[in-house]
Design a protein around this motif. Structure first.
Motif, PDB file in Angstrom:
ATOM      1  N   ARG A 197       0.839  -0.952   0.124  1.00  0.00           N
ATOM      2  CA  ARG A 197      -0.005   0.088  -0.022  1.00  0.00           C
ATOM      3  C   ARG A 197       0.881   1.567  -0.090  1.00  0.00           C
ATOM      4  O   ARG A 197       2.091   1.420   0.457  1.00  0.00           O
ATOM      5  CB  ARG A 197      -0.941  -0.105   1.090  1.00  0.00           C
ATOM      6  CG  ARG A 197      -0.018   0.282   2.625  1.00  0.00           C
ATOM      7  CD  ARG A 197      -1.198   0.617   3.730  1.00  0.00           C
ATOM      8  NE  ARG A 197      -0.550   0.827   5.010  1.00  0.00           N
ATOM      9  CZ  ARG A 197       0.262   1.796   5.334  1.00  0.00           C
ATOM     10  NH1 ARG A 197       0.229   2.826   4.570  1.00  0.00           N
ATOM     11  NH2 ARG A 197       0.819   1.951   6.510  1.00  0.00           N
ATOM     12  N   PRO A 198       0.265   2.261  -0.453  1.00  0.00           N
ATOM     13  CA  PRO A 198       0.947   3.546  -0.297  1.00  0.00           C
ATOM     14  C   PRO A 198       1.700   3.953   1.196  1.00  0.00           C
ATOM     15  O   PRO A 198       0.512   3.925   1.976  1.00  0.00           O
ATOM     16  CB  PRO A 198       0.040   4.659  -1.112  1.00  0.00           C
ATOM     17  CG  PRO A 198      -0.567   3.823  -2.157  1.00  0.00           C
ATOM     18  CD  PRO A 198      -0.888   2.485  -1.287  1.00  0.00           C
ATOM     19  N   GLY A 199       2.649   4.169   1.308  1.00  0.00           N
ATOM     20  CA  GLY A 199       3.240   4.447   2.777  1.00  0.00           C
ATOM     21  C   GLY A 199       3.645   3.135   3.558  1.00  0.00           C
ATOM     22  O   GLY A 199       4.179   3.303   4.581  1.00  0.00           O
ATOM     23  N   GLY A 200       3.261   2.117   2.934  1.00  0.00           N
ATOM     24  CA  GLY A 200       3.764   0.766   3.442  1.00  0.00           C
ATOM     25  C   GLY A 200       5.264   0.449   2.987  1.00  0.00           C
ATOM     26  O   GLY A 200       5.875   1.442   2.346  1.00  0.00           O
ATOM     27  N   HIS A 201       5.661  -0.496   3.661  1.00  0.00           N
ATOM     28  CA  HIS A 201       7.257  -0.869   3.302  1.00  0.00           C
ATOM     29  C   HIS A 201       7.228  -2.025   2.796  1.00  0.00           C
ATOM     30  O   HIS A 201       6.505  -3.003   2.698  1.00  0.00           O
ATOM     31  CB  HIS A 201       7.862  -0.909   4.907  1.00  0.00           C
ATOM     32  CG  HIS A 201       7.986   0.156   5.546  1.00  0.00           C
ATOM     33  ND1 HIS A 201       6.977   0.681   6.078  1.00  0.00           N
ATOM     34  CD2 HIS A 201       8.793   1.379   5.351  1.00  0.00           C
ATOM     35  CE1 HIS A 201       7.163   2.019   6.598  1.00  0.00           C
ATOM     36  NE2 HIS A 201       8.540   2.474   5.993  1.00  0.00           N
ATOM     37  N   GLY A 202       8.570  -2.204   1.944  1.00  0.00           N
ATOM     38  CA  GLY A 202       9.067  -3.587   1.349  1.00  0.00           C
ATOM     39  C   GLY A 202      10.523  -3.904   2.275  1.00  0.00           C
ATOM     40  O   GLY A 202      11.170  -2.747   2.163  1.00  0.00           O
ATOM     41  N   ILE A 203      10.542  -5.149   2.368  1.00  0.00           N
ATOM     42  CA  ILE A 203      11.841  -5.542   3.050  1.00  0.00           C
ATOM     43  C   ILE A 203      12.360  -6.643   2.546  1.00  0.00           C
ATOM     44  O   ILE A 203      11.644  -7.780   2.282  1.00  0.00           O
ATOM     45  CB  ILE A 203      11.516  -5.824   4.501  1.00  0.00           C
ATOM     46  CG1 ILE A 203      10.775  -4.498   5.320  1.00  0.00           C
ATOM     47  CG2 ILE A 203      12.837  -6.047   5.394  1.00  0.00           C
ATOM     48  CD1 ILE A 203       9.469  -4.585   5.230  1.00  0.00           C
ATOM     49  N   VAL A 204      13.396  -6.737   1.986  1.00  0.00           N
ATOM     50  CA  VAL A 204      14.150  -7.756   1.015  1.00  0.00           C
ATOM     51  C   VAL A 204      15.311  -7.865   1.969  1.00  0.00           C
ATOM     52  O   VAL A 204      16.377  -7.152   2.192  1.00  0.00           O
ATOM     53  CB  VAL A 204      14.287  -7.432  -0.361  1.00  0.00           C
ATOM     54  CG1 VAL A 204      15.169  -8.429  -1.114  1.00  0.00           C
ATOM     55  CG2 VAL A 204      13.214  -6.913  -0.918  1.00  0.00           C
ATOM     56  N   VAL A 228      15.196  -1.761   3.280  1.00  0.00           N
ATOM     57  CA  VAL A 228      13.802  -1.520   3.759  1.00  0.00           C
ATOM     58  C   VAL A 228      13.412  -0.259   2.897  1.00  0.00           C
ATOM     59  O   VAL A 228      14.461   0.894   2.954  1.00  0.00           O
ATOM     60  CB  VAL A 228      13.688  -1.068   5.338  1.00  0.00           C
ATOM     61  CG1 VAL A 228      12.537  -0.763   5.533  1.00  0.00           C
ATOM     62  CG2 VAL A 228      14.481  -2.380   5.931  1.00  0.00           C
ATOM     63  N   ALA A 229      12.336  -0.197   2.433  1.00  0.00           N
ATOM     64  CA  ALA A 229      12.034   1.194   1.375  1.00  0.00           C
ATOM     65  C   ALA A 229      10.438   1.247   1.812  1.00  0.00           C
ATOM     66  O   ALA A 229       9.774   0.256   1.928  1.00  0.00           O
ATOM     67  CB  ALA A 229      12.353   0.872  -0.110  1.00  0.00           C
ATOM     68  N   GLN A 230      10.187   2.543   1.292  1.00  0.00           N
ATOM     69  CA  GLN A 230       8.907   2.826   1.345  1.00  0.00           C
ATOM     70  C   GLN A 230       8.066   2.862   0.075  1.00  0.00           C
ATOM     71  O   GLN A 230       8.759   3.179  -0.815  1.00  0.00           O
ATOM     72  CB  GLN A 230       8.437   4.192   2.026  1.00  0.00           C
ATOM     73  CG  GLN A 230       7.208   4.420   2.845  1.00  0.00           C
ATOM     74  CD  GLN A 230       7.229   5.760   3.566  1.00  0.00           C
ATOM     75  OE1 GLN A 230       8.312   6.606   3.484  1.00  0.00           O
ATOM     76  NE2 GLN A 230       6.117   5.941   4.265  1.00  0.00           N
ATOM     77  N   ARG A 231       6.788   2.556   0.003  1.00  0.00           N
ATOM     78  CA  ARG A 231       5.976   2.694  -1.274  1.00  0.00           C
ATOM     79  C   ARG A 231       5.422   4.133  -1.271  1.00  0.00           C
ATOM     80  O   ARG A 231       4.788   4.448  -0.544  1.00  0.00           O
ATOM     81  CB  ARG A 231       4.884   1.678  -1.275  1.00  0.00           C
ATOM     82  CG  ARG A 231       3.912   1.568  -2.446  1.00  0.00           C
ATOM     83  CD  ARG A 231       4.890   0.909  -3.255  1.00  0.00           C
ATOM     84  NE  ARG A 231       3.985   0.528  -4.733  1.00  0.00           N
ATOM     85  CZ  ARG A 231       4.003   1.399  -5.726  1.00  0.00           C
ATOM     86  NH1 ARG A 231       4.781   2.393  -5.904  1.00  0.00           N
ATOM     87  NH2 ARG A 231       3.163   1.046  -6.871  1.00  0.00           N
TER      88      ARG A 231
END
Length: 259
Positions: free
Chosen positions: A130-137, A256-259
């Motif tokens: 979601r916009p404002g959410g985070h992706g973590i790889v 870690v990055a933000q959408r």
């Protein structure tokens, strides 16, 4: 198709993976979780979840977790945990059957890096965040980790010039933090932070009595003849000396990055 791209390979290895690799990768999953804020009501997706190291840890925060993997055997291991707030589904992470912007946090702990089209995997992660959410790889550094790292190092010493196990393309591409950050931006995220996390893999020297079980998932082992395997085992024992446990420092990069 390379072995690690075949779901049948992981179906066969699932229970062995759960006993050996899962406890180690869980330490990096906890490190990834520590870089986000989750709780009851959070919607979490774990892509290429394996036996659920991240999914099960995220569930303990009270989050509602969907774990996906292309291996039905891996998915069955997660389902068997019986947690009410974890759903597990067989799904291709390169083409998620999920709507856009569905999740507050989307994780892939050493999963997307194994995909043939890993850039598509990263883009799919971003699409369902979601916009404002985070992706973590999480990815390993270029030479891998744990027994794979040890075997590669020993092969280079004992058999110089012989080609070793080929790492997945993404491992090489994401080993540089600047490249890692750039790829997360291209995928659709913003403001990436890349951090190194190191833990020791603790190799029980007694396990060398059954080396095929210990090393059997690595082509660096299966490609050796019996004499070469014996030489490798001697080298490992020499490195351990009198210690019952041989530590293998293994470094991951967590983005870690933000959408």
């Amino acid at each position: 198709m390379r072995e690690f791209e075949n779901p049948n390979h992981w179906d066969t290895a699932a229970h062995h993976y759960q006993k050996t690799a899962h406890p180690f990768t869980a330490r990096y999953a906890e490190a990834a979780l520590a870089r986000t804020s989750l709780g009851p009501g959070s919607r979490v997706l774990d892509i290429a979840a394996g036996t659920g190291a991240l999914a099960l840890a995220a569930a303990r925060t009270g989050a509602q977790v969907l774990a996906t993997d292309f291996s039905p055997g891996m998915v069955a291991c997660i389902t068997a945990a019986g947690l009410h707030n974890v759903e597990a589904r067989t799904m291709d992470g390169q083409a998620l059957a999920l709507p856009d912007g569905e999740f507050d946090a989307v994780f892939s702990i050493f999963g997307v890096i194994m995909f043939p089209d890993w850039r598509k995997g990263l883009a799919e992660m971003a699409r369902v965040t979601r916009p404002g959410g985070h992706g973590i790889v999480a990815t390993w550094q270029e030479r891998g980790a744990a027994t794979f790292l040890l075997l590669g190092d020993i092969r280079r010493k004992l058999f110089p010039g012989r080609e070793g196990m080929a790492m997945p393309e993404a491992v090489g591409a994401l080993s540089d933090p600047e490249n890692f950050a750039r790829e997360m931006i291209v995928a659709g995220y913003r403001d990436p932070r890349i951090e190194r996390v190191t833990h020791d893999y603790e190799l029980n020297v007694a396990a060398l009595d059954d080396p095929d079980r210990l090393f059997g998932m690595s082509p660096d082992w299966t490609s050796l003849n019996d004499g070469e395997k014996a030489t490798v085992i001697t080298e490992v024992r020499q490195r351990a000396g009198d210690r019952p446990i041989l530590p293998i420092p293994s470094t991951a990069l967590i983005g870690v990055a933000q959408r």
